[in-house]
Design a protein around this motif. Structure first.
Motif, PDB file in Angstrom:
ATOM      1  N   ALA A  62      31.918  27.815  12.302  1.00  0.00           N
ATOM      2  CA  ALA A  62      32.010  28.215  14.498  1.00  0.00           C
ATOM      3  C   ALA A  62      31.015  28.617  15.151  1.00  0.00           C
ATOM      4  CB  ALA A  62      33.387  28.329  14.555  1.00  0.00           C
ATOM      5  N   SER A  63      30.527  29.693  14.863  1.00  0.00           N
ATOM      6  CA  SER A  63      29.420  30.207  15.048  1.00  0.00           C
ATOM      7  C   SER A  63      28.303  29.489  15.001  1.00  0.00           C
ATOM      8  CB  SER A  63      29.564  31.277  14.562  1.00  0.00           C
ATOM      9  OG  SER A  63      29.116  31.775  13.451  1.00  0.00           O
ATOM     10  N   ILE A  64      27.961  28.853  14.728  1.00  0.00           N
ATOM     11  CA  ILE A  64      26.760  28.157  14.149  1.00  0.00           C
ATOM     12  C   ILE A  64      26.883  27.191  15.137  1.00  0.00           C
ATOM     13  CG2 ILE A  64      25.325  26.303  12.567  1.00  0.00           C
ATOM     14  CD1 ILE A  64      25.572  28.161  10.747  1.00  0.00           C
ATOM     15  N   LYS A  84      18.110  23.528  15.496  1.00  0.00           N
ATOM     16  CA  LYS A  84      18.680  24.557  16.234  1.00  0.00           C
ATOM     17  C   LYS A  84      17.055  24.105  17.537  1.00  0.00           C
ATOM     18  CE  LYS A  84      17.291  28.562  11.948  1.00  0.00           C
ATOM     19  NZ  LYS A  84      17.125  29.002  11.922  1.00  0.00           N
ATOM     20  N   TYR A  85      16.739  22.874  17.274  1.00  0.00           N
ATOM     21  CA  TYR A  85      15.861  22.666  18.502  1.00  0.00           C
ATOM     22  C   TYR A  85      16.898  21.953  19.688  1.00  0.00           C
ATOM     23  CZ  TYR A  85      12.401  24.228  14.631  1.00  0.00           C
ATOM     24  OH  TYR A  85      11.758  25.805  14.234  1.00  0.00           O
ATOM     25  N   THR A  86      17.768  20.956  18.925  1.00  0.00           N
ATOM     26  CA  THR A  86      18.285  20.402  20.171  1.00  0.00           C
ATOM     27  C   THR A  86      18.904  21.290  21.240  1.00  0.00           C
ATOM     28  OG1 THR A  86      20.140  20.110  18.529  1.00  0.00           O
ATOM     29  CG2 THR A  86      17.987  18.598  18.346  1.00  0.00           C
ATOM     30  N   ASP A 210      30.692  21.893  21.897  1.00  0.00           N
ATOM     31  CA  ASP A 210      30.648  21.701  21.416  1.00  0.00           C
ATOM     32  C   ASP A 210      31.637  21.729  20.128  1.00  0.00           C
ATOM     33  OD1 ASP A 210      28.815  20.393  21.952  1.00  0.00           O
ATOM     34  OD2 ASP A 210      26.857  20.947  20.747  1.00  0.00           O
ATOM     35  N   LEU A 211      32.658  23.289  20.415  1.00  0.00           N
ATOM     36  CA  LEU A 211      33.466  23.717  19.817  1.00  0.00           C
ATOM     37  C   LEU A 211      34.990  23.157  19.483  1.00  0.00           C
ATOM     38  CD1 LEU A 211      32.899  27.932  20.635  1.00  0.00           C
ATOM     39  CD2 LEU A 211      32.397  26.513  17.676  1.00  0.00           C
ATOM     40  N   ALA A 212      35.059  22.297  20.242  1.00  0.00           N
ATOM     41  CA  ALA A 212      36.576  21.226  20.585  1.00  0.00           C
ATOM     42  C   ALA A 212      36.469  20.844  19.748  1.00  0.00           C
ATOM     43  CB  ALA A 212      36.536  20.365  22.040  1.00  0.00           C
ATOM     44  N   GLU A 213      37.637  19.962  19.384  1.00  0.00           N
ATOM     45  CA  GLU A 213      38.016  19.143  17.472  1.00  0.00           C
ATOM     46  C   GLU A 213      37.951  17.813  18.565  1.00  0.00           C
ATOM     47  OE1 GLU A 213      37.059  19.369  14.244  1.00  0.00           O
ATOM     48  OE2 GLU A 213      36.589  21.519  15.199  1.00  0.00           O
ATOM     49  N   VAL A 309      27.173  37.655  17.441  1.00  0.00           N
ATOM     50  CA  VAL A 309      27.431  36.291  17.125  1.00  0.00           C
ATOM     51  C   VAL A 309      26.586  36.015  15.229  1.00  0.00           C
ATOM     52  CG1 VAL A 309      26.595  33.699  17.097  1.00  0.00           C
ATOM     53  CG2 VAL A 309      27.426  35.045  18.463  1.00  0.00           C
ATOM     54  N   VAL A 310      25.167  36.387  14.983  1.00  0.00           N
ATOM     55  CA  VAL A 310      24.977  36.529  14.241  1.00  0.00           C
ATOM     56  C   VAL A 310      24.956  37.357  13.171  1.00  0.00           C
ATOM     57  CG1 VAL A 310      22.381  37.320  13.433  1.00  0.00           C
ATOM     58  CG2 VAL A 310      21.925  35.917  15.158  1.00  0.00           C
ATOM     59  N   GLY A 311      25.423  38.707  13.305  1.00  0.00           N
ATOM     60  CA  GLY A 311      26.201  39.212  12.446  1.00  0.00           C
ATOM     61  C   GLY A 311      27.318  38.252  11.278  1.00  0.00           C
TER      62      GLY A 311
END
Length: 530
Positions: A62-64, A84-86, A210-213, A309-311
């Protein structure tokens, strides 16, 4: 209409001359990043099976998904390589376009440059028209050159063109956003802040959508950055989505000109709030804090959120490398803990670069105060040159330090919660602190340039970009070792940080001190520069 646009061509030529180094660096930088990513993708994911496994692992995290979006065709090399670029790099492009438009509109009004030029035959709408023409052309150049770079890197030409035009259309849309913001506000800082706030909100809408399913939800379709993702380059190439950012441009650009007609030169449609009738500042140190603390707080909040988030991604690191060769290499390096250290080190080094960018921004505030005439007024009092310069420089150094402390805490806490290992907090903190001297070097470079050649204060950004390019692409370019060693970030130790790293950290601190001393020496000797 012709009268209001008189002098537009002259301003375009003047703007291109002022940005003759800045714009090529931006355009070529994006194209170079696109090419290197495309060229490296085939080696990282050599077959369809490895691509599908990696894409499914990313889509399941989810975090990605929140940070970068979804991969809509797991078998597509281009969709996987450019995840990563979009979204993320599109947001970076949007920020650059905002800075460009505000620089040639509100910033020029604030400095008095447009008032001076207006003494000739210059139409009321010419500055805005010229800025938008430059911004739209820059967006087009970024998109087309990046598309060519992706094709040269081995990706399909059709998908490359769809991806490049997505960058172009999004850049144009945020040029229009910045054009409107420049009319609403009365200062360049406020215009940049309002525009970047819009970018942050649109990025957040995209993340939630984007997190929605099964995703994306309607929130993604409310975001220009989300539109760029929904073009789905290399995953279906939905060309019709390009209509949305173009339509936004068609709507906002006339609105910007209409708003420009309703205000005076140097004023904004939104009045600035007056300060208190009785001031409470007690000296230049308090003044420096007052001038810079809001920007620093914004950076600090971003560092903390990004760090957490990164951690939290550390628990999924092993799943991202599905190649058997990569897994064997990890085992040789020391197992999962080594992979975790490598991941944290990479992310903390990125945060170190961002902290250096903040240091340059804060130190360059010296030049902004000088050109605005504030420095001359302050030096007319008992304030000494060294004391005034130290107030902003010390705030920059302290700001860098606290940002990296927050980085260590936030990344460490996020990682510790993800894998239930409290020891990661200490390791992340030590690695973050080790990045501070390199960021101090760039901050001191800004002071040295201010002290001797203040007109080249903006060139410090070029130095930072050069160091970043050496770190990212030096090996690919077969750059000589002595050239790569010029970057202070090359000497910053990564995890695990041991006692053998102390000499490098001491050396970097000494270099920063020497550059700062050089800057103070030049500042005490030179006259005030306009």
């Amino acid at each position: 209409m012709r009268e209001t646009l008189a002098g537009t061509g002259m301003l375009v030529r003047l703007g291109l001359r002022r940005d003759r180094w800045l714009l090529p660096v931006w355009v070529l930088g994006f194209a170079l990043v696109a090419y290197s990513t495309a060229a490296a993708g085939a080696g990282l994911y050599p077959d369809e099976r490895s691509r599908v496994e990696a894409a499914n692992a990313l889509n399941a995290t989810a975090s990605i998904v929140a940070m970068f979006g979804r991969i809509y065709d797991p078998s597509s090399l281009g969709a996987l390589s450019l995840i990563k670029y979009t979204a993320f790099m599109t947001a970076v492009l949007a920020v650059l376009m905002v800075v460009l438009i505000v620089r040639h509109t509100r910033a020029d009004e604030e400095s008095g440059r447009l008032e001076l030029l207006g003494g000739g035959r210059l139409g009321r709408d010419a500055p805005l028209a010229a800025a938008l023409l430059i911004g739209l052309a820059a967006s087009l150049a970024v998109g087309l050159l990046s598309a060519a770079a992706l094709t040269a890197g081995g990706l399909p030409a059709t998908g490359s063109l769809a991806f490049g035009l997505g960058w172009t259309a999004t850049g144009m849309a945020f040029c229009a956003v910045a054009g409107v913001a420049a009319q609403l506000t009365a200062s360049a800082r406020a215009a940049n802040g309002l525009s970047v706030g819009v970018i942050a909100v649109t990025y957040g809408l995209r993340a939630v959508g984007d997190l929605a399913e099964p995703g994306p939800s309607v929130l993604s379709w409310l975001s220009p950055i989300g539109w760029n993702q929904q073009i789905r380059a290399f995953a279906g190439d939905r060309w019709w989505v390009l209509v949305l950012p173009v339509a936004l441009c068609i709507l906002l650009i006339p609105a910007a000109f209409s708003l420009r007609a309703r205000r005076d030169l140097g004023a904004g449609l939104r009045d600035e709030r007056p300060g208190p009738a009785v001031g409470s500042l007690t000296g230049v140190w308090a003044l420096a804090v007052r001038l810079q603390h809001r920007v620093w707080v914004a950076w600090a909040v971003a560092f903390v959120v990004f760090g957490v988030v990164v951690g939290s991604l550390i628990g999924n690191v092993a799943e991202m490398l599905s190649s058997p060769n990569a897994q064997d290499m990890v085992k040789l390096l020391g197992g999962a803990s080594a992979l975790q250290d490598a991941f944290l080190a990479a992310e903390i080094s990125v945060m170190g670069l961002l902290a250096a960018a903040y240091g340059v921004t804060a130190a360059n505030h010296l030049r902004g105060e000088e050109t605005a005439g504030h420095t001359e007024a302050l030096l007319g009092t008992a304030t000494t040159r060294s004391r005034w310069a130290s107030s902003h420089f010390a705030f920059a150094l302290a700001g860098v330090t606290v940002l990296m402390v927050l980085t260590g805490v936030s990344i460490g806490v996020g990682a510790a919660l993800a894998v239930q290992d409290a020891g990661l907090i200490g390791r992340a903190m030590v690695a973050s602190l080790a990045q501070i001297p390199a960021a101090w070097v760039l901050t001191s470079v800004a002071l040295a340039v201010f002290g001797w050649v203040p007109r080249l204060a903006g060139a410090v950004w070029g130095v930072l970009l050069a160091f970043v390019a050496l770190g990212e692409f030096g090996v690919l370019w077969n750059a000589p070792g002595w050239l790569m060693d010029l970057s202070p970030f090359r000497h910053s130790p990564l995890l695990p940080v041991g006692a053998d790293s102390v000499p490098d950290l001491v050396a970097l601190t000494a270099v920063a001190a020497g550059l700062a001393a050089l800057g103070y020496f030049g500042w005490r000797r030179r006259d005030l520069a306009p």
